[in-house]
Design a protein around this motif. Structure first.
Motif, short mmCIF file in Angstrom:
data_model
loop_
_atom_site.label_atom_id
_atom_site.label_comp_id
_atom_site.label_asym_id
_atom_site.label_seq_id
_atom_site.Cartn_x
_atom_site.Cartn_y
_atom_site.Cartn_z
N ALA A 47 0.72 7.02 1.48
CA ALA A 47 2.05 6.51 1.80
C ALA A 47 2.27 6.54 3.32
O ALA A 47 2.80 5.59 3.89
CB ALA A 47 3.11 7.34 1.08
N ALA A 63 7.07 7.42 10.10
CA ALA A 63 5.67 7.87 10.02
C ALA A 63 5.45 9.18 10.77
O ALA A 63 4.63 10.01 10.35
CB ALA A 63 4.74 6.80 10.59
N CYS A 86 0.84 -1.21 0.00
CA CYS A 86 0.00 0.00 0.00
C CYS A 86 0.87 1.25 0.00
O CYS A 86 0.60 2.20 -0.74
CB CYS A 86 -0.92 0.02 1.22
SG CYS A 86 -2.23 -1.20 1.16
N GLU A 87 1.92 1.24 0.83
CA GLU A 87 2.83 2.38 0.88
C GLU A 87 3.49 2.59 -0.49
O GLU A 87 3.56 3.71 -0.99
CB GLU A 87 3.90 2.16 1.94
CG GLU A 87 4.95 3.26 1.95
CD GLU A 87 6.22 2.90 2.68
OE1 GLU A 87 7.14 3.74 2.65
OE2 GLU A 87 6.33 1.80 3.22
N ARG A 88 3.98 1.51 -1.10
CA ARG A 88 4.66 1.60 -2.39
C ARG A 88 3.73 2.17 -3.45
O ARG A 88 4.10 3.07 -4.20
CB ARG A 88 5.17 0.22 -2.82
CG ARG A 88 6.02 0.26 -4.09
CD ARG A 88 6.32 -1.13 -4.64
NE ARG A 88 5.14 -1.82 -5.15
CZ ARG A 88 4.50 -1.52 -6.28
NH1 ARG A 88 4.91 -0.52 -7.03
NH2 ARG A 88 3.45 -2.20 -6.68
N GLY A 146 0.41 3.75 4.86
CA GLY A 146 1.10 2.49 4.59
C GLY A 146 2.26 2.27 5.56
O GLY A 146 2.42 1.18 6.11
N VAL A 147 3.05 3.31 5.78
CA VAL A 147 4.18 3.22 6.72
C VAL A 147 3.66 2.96 8.13
O VAL A 147 4.15 2.08 8.85
CB VAL A 147 5.03 4.51 6.68
CG1 VAL A 147 6.07 4.52 7.80
CG2 VAL A 147 5.70 4.67 5.33
N THR A 205 2.20 -0.56 8.49
CA THR A 205 3.29 -1.54 8.45
C THR A 205 4.02 -1.55 9.79
O THR A 205 4.35 -2.62 10.32
CB THR A 205 4.28 -1.23 7.31
OG1 THR A 205 3.58 -1.17 6.07
CG2 THR A 205 5.37 -2.28 7.22
#
Length: 166
Positions: A29, A56, A16-18, A32-33, A36
């Motif tokens: 992003a 983050a 998701c971040e990518r 996502g970070v 994660t």
């Protein structure tokens, strides 16, 4: 959740971040970070979690995302606490509580205060711990979150039974 489930979560959140970064979506992003990092925290991969929460945090600050800011600070405090660094953890929990209070986030406030109280109890400061636990319970009551109230009450009762809180 099993460790394999955390590994799958880490993989999905990292993807998701990518994708969000690829689409030039800073909010996506950041999430996502952040997610994660939480998957690593839940799997007790503290080194990976620390790195990602530290990534983050400034992303949240840049976007004014108070929940990510407070959540990252609180999670970093949990990692410090797990490492036995109680005074620095206490400082971080207090920062998290301040962010939650400034943003009228009663869930974050109650959780941060509960963490503060547990840390105070571990530091052998029972009177302070009890006072903060009662404030955490009050925030959970205002919110009407019965699960959080029950969790906090259970933590307080356990510390009272152990004689850790006066």
């Amino acid at each position: 959740m099993h460790r394999a489930d955390y590994a799958a979560a880490v993989e999905h959140f990292a993807e998701c971040e990518r994708l969000a970064a690829e689409d030039q979506d800073p909010y996506g992003a950041m999430l996502g970070v952040f997610n994660t990092a939480y998957a690593h925290l839940w799997a007790e991969n503290f080194d990976e979690a620390r790195v990602l929460f530290e990534k983050a945090l400034p992303m949240g600050e840049a976007l004014g995302a108070a929940d990510v800011i407070g959540g990252s600070i609180n999670a970093l405090a949990l990692i410090l606490q797990a490492d036995g660094e109680l005074e620095p953890a206490l400082d971080r929990f207090r920062q998290s509580a301040a962010v939650a209070e400034q943003n009228n986030n009663l869930i974050g406030l109650a959780e941060a205060r509960g963490n503060i109280a547990q840390t105070l109890a571990a530091l052998n400061r029972p009177a302070e711990a009890r006072s903060v636990f009662l404030a955490a319970l009050e925030a959970a009551e205002q919110l009407g979150d019965r699960r959080l109230q029950a969790d906090l009450q259970s933590d307080l009762d356990a510390l009272l039974d152990a004689g850790t809180v006066a």
